[in-house]
Design a protein around this motif. Sequence first.
Motif, PDB file in Angstrom:
ATOM      1  N   GLU A   1      27.406 -33.291 -22.581  1.00  0.00           N
ATOM      2  CA  GLU A   1      27.247 -32.962 -21.163  1.00  0.00           C
ATOM      3  C   GLU A   1      28.569 -32.453 -20.599  1.00  0.00           C
ATOM      4  O   GLU A   1      29.625 -33.069 -20.780  1.00  0.00           O
ATOM      5  CB  GLU A   1      26.798 -34.208 -20.393  1.00  0.00           C
ATOM      6  N   ILE A   2      28.508 -31.319 -19.923  1.00  0.00           N
ATOM      7  CA  ILE A   2      29.702 -30.738 -19.315  1.00  0.00           C
ATOM      8  C   ILE A   2      29.410 -30.386 -17.867  1.00  0.00           C
ATOM      9  O   ILE A   2      28.256 -30.227 -17.472  1.00  0.00           O
ATOM     10  CB  ILE A   2      30.181 -29.478 -20.070  1.00  0.00           C
ATOM     11  N   SER A   3      30.470 -30.274 -17.081  1.00  0.00           N
ATOM     12  CA  SER A   3      30.308 -29.985 -15.664  1.00  0.00           C
ATOM     13  C   SER A   3      31.474 -29.144 -15.167  1.00  0.00           C
ATOM     14  O   SER A   3      32.625 -29.361 -15.565  1.00  0.00           O
ATOM     15  CB  SER A   3      30.233 -31.279 -14.855  1.00  0.00           C
ATOM     16  N   SER A   4      31.171 -28.189 -14.309  1.00  0.00           N
ATOM     17  CA  SER A   4      32.220 -27.363 -13.720  1.00  0.00           C
ATOM     18  C   SER A   4      33.049 -28.161 -12.720  1.00  0.00           C
ATOM     19  O   SER A   4      34.151 -27.752 -12.353  1.00  0.00           O
ATOM     20  CB  SER A   4      31.600 -26.145 -13.027  1.00  0.00           C
TER      21      SER A   4
ATOM     22  N   ALA B   1      27.437 -22.155 -23.739  1.00  0.00           N
ATOM     23  CA  ALA B   1      27.200 -23.226 -22.767  1.00  0.00           C
ATOM     24  C   ALA B   1      28.396 -23.419 -21.851  1.00  0.00           C
ATOM     25  O   ALA B   1      28.241 -23.611 -20.639  1.00  0.00           O
ATOM     26  CB  ALA B   1      26.877 -24.530 -23.507  1.00  0.00           C
ATOM     27  N   ALA B   2      29.604 -23.375 -22.413  1.00  0.00           N
ATOM     28  CA  ALA B   2      30.813 -23.564 -21.614  1.00  0.00           C
ATOM     29  C   ALA B   2      31.013 -22.433 -20.620  1.00  0.00           C
ATOM     30  O   ALA B   2      31.360 -22.659 -19.449  1.00  0.00           O
ATOM     31  CB  ALA B   2      32.027 -23.691 -22.537  1.00  0.00           C
TER      32      ALA B   2
ATOM     33  N   TRP C   1      37.744 -29.655 -24.536  1.00  0.00           N
ATOM     34  CA  TRP C   1      36.479 -29.103 -24.991  1.00  0.00           C
ATOM     35  C   TRP C   1      36.687 -28.319 -26.280  1.00  0.00           C
ATOM     36  O   TRP C   1      37.610 -27.503 -26.381  1.00  0.00           O
ATOM     37  CB  TRP C   1      35.871 -28.172 -23.941  1.00  0.00           C
TER      38      TRP C   1
ATOM     39  N   GLU D   1      28.686 -20.347 -19.374  1.00  0.00           N
ATOM     40  CA  GLU D   1      27.659 -20.404 -18.337  1.00  0.00           C
ATOM     41  C   GLU D   1      27.947 -21.510 -17.332  1.00  0.00           C
ATOM     42  O   GLU D   1      27.727 -21.354 -16.132  1.00  0.00           O
ATOM     43  CB  GLU D   1      26.285 -20.610 -18.983  1.00  0.00           C
ATOM     44  N   CYS D   2      28.478 -22.636 -17.817  1.00  0.00           N
ATOM     45  CA  CYS D   2      28.785 -23.772 -16.940  1.00  0.00           C
ATOM     46  C   CYS D   2      29.927 -23.441 -15.986  1.00  0.00           C
ATOM     47  O   CYS D   2      29.804 -23.628 -14.776  1.00  0.00           O
ATOM     48  CB  CYS D   2      29.126 -24.997 -17.780  1.00  0.00           C
ATOM     49  N   ILE D   3      31.029 -22.957 -16.530  1.00  0.00           N
ATOM     50  CA  ILE D   3      32.236 -22.742 -15.728  1.00  0.00           C
ATOM     51  C   ILE D   3      32.121 -21.517 -14.825  1.00  0.00           C
ATOM     52  O   ILE D   3      32.613 -21.518 -13.690  1.00  0.00           O
ATOM     53  CB  ILE D   3      33.474 -22.608 -16.644  1.00  0.00           C
TER      54      ILE D   3
ATOM     55  N   TYR E   1      35.395 -17.112 -19.419  1.00  0.00           N
ATOM     56  CA  TYR E   1      35.531 -18.569 -19.383  1.00  0.00           C
ATOM     57  C   TYR E   1      36.933 -18.980 -18.941  1.00  0.00           C
ATOM     58  O   TYR E   1      37.097 -19.822 -18.046  1.00  0.00           O
ATOM     59  CB  TYR E   1      35.227 -19.136 -20.772  1.00  0.00           C
TER      60      TYR E   1
ATOM     61  N   THR F   1      30.856 -28.431 -27.427  1.00  0.00           N
ATOM     62  CA  THR F   1      29.887 -27.530 -26.816  1.00  0.00           C
ATOM     63  C   THR F   1      30.009 -26.157 -27.461  1.00  0.00           C
ATOM     64  O   THR F   1      30.715 -25.999 -28.458  1.00  0.00           O
ATOM     65  CB  THR F   1      30.096 -27.469 -25.287  1.00  0.00           C
TER      66      THR F   1
END
Length: 345
Positions: free
Chosen positions: A199-202, A154-155, A123, A157-159, A229, A150
């Motif tokens: 698009e990213i995902s934990s 965003a990273a 990332w 908040e996602c992780i 993070y 990203t």
Amino acid sequence: HTSTVSIAMKLITRFAFVLSFSLSLSLSPLPPNISPYDNNSGTGMATRSAILRAVDASLTKAIEAGETLIEVEFPPLLTLSGSKRKSQFDDFDNISELDANKDFAIELMTLNREALQSGKDCWLLFPDLKELETSASEWVGEKFSKVTRTTIEAATECITGGQFVKPWGSQFVSAVSSMINDPEKTTSTLLGDTSYLDEISSIKPPMLSIAVQPGNGGPVEDWINLEKYSAACSDGHTLCVVNGALDKVRDGYYPAFAFPSLAKTASRFYTNFSAAYYLRPISDKGLYGWVYRQYGEPYQVVMQKPLRKEDGSVTVEDVVVWTGDDVKPSFVDAVRYMIEAVKDD
């Protein structure tokens, strides 16, 4: 007795200098064309290529050695050509510096490195949406799609599941943007276009993240959020900060009474970073040089001496005046090493 001690100390100093100079024979040389005595604005490409390949090799070594918190520091505008090429003695703006770091980070992550062969598990974290949007429009093609692009926001908040510390300024702009543009009808905001976010995902966190110039010239919350993070990422994750001015964070540039959260983050998190590549200019007392390190090598202080030829042209001699271990010398100590070398010359 005092005279004998004084002579002995001078001999020890001279021996240490000679020993350090001998050791320098096996150390990596400075990248080309970085001297302030070199006024050729067209030399930036050679500098860029040398630094890019050195950072790539050093980052790979650091990752293979098990380092998980890595910093890369160098003057980014020295890697440009023409009128865009700047030294620390020139006037430049934060946007130019950020653009240079953005382009460098993208090139770094798209080199043929082992870390990228497993697909999009890397990332690239931009400090803001506008820089991400610019990078996505400027760097196109299959080669550059290997990297997930990203933002730090965003990273994080996602992780972390929403533990992002939002800067006050961006909170205000986001609120105004929501009033102007309905987020349910458009992806365009005052901060940038969210459609450019990959698009990213934990569920599938990255193994390598590279943060581009966090905090430096931007909100201090960037540095705080990177700790959140990194802590939330899976075991084995590596975070590399490119030109994040971590020396300012660690050395008290931001007073603890005014930035208590940042001070805690600095002592708890940023003191644990290892420099994969470090190139910082130093100048004082009419002397000029660099604190320099590539991963796996000790730090060195390299003084650059201008030598005028008979035809009036100037060449630069790089003189290693000190080498140490993996502990970076302070600015004061680095200047002192150069002064002592001149006295002994």
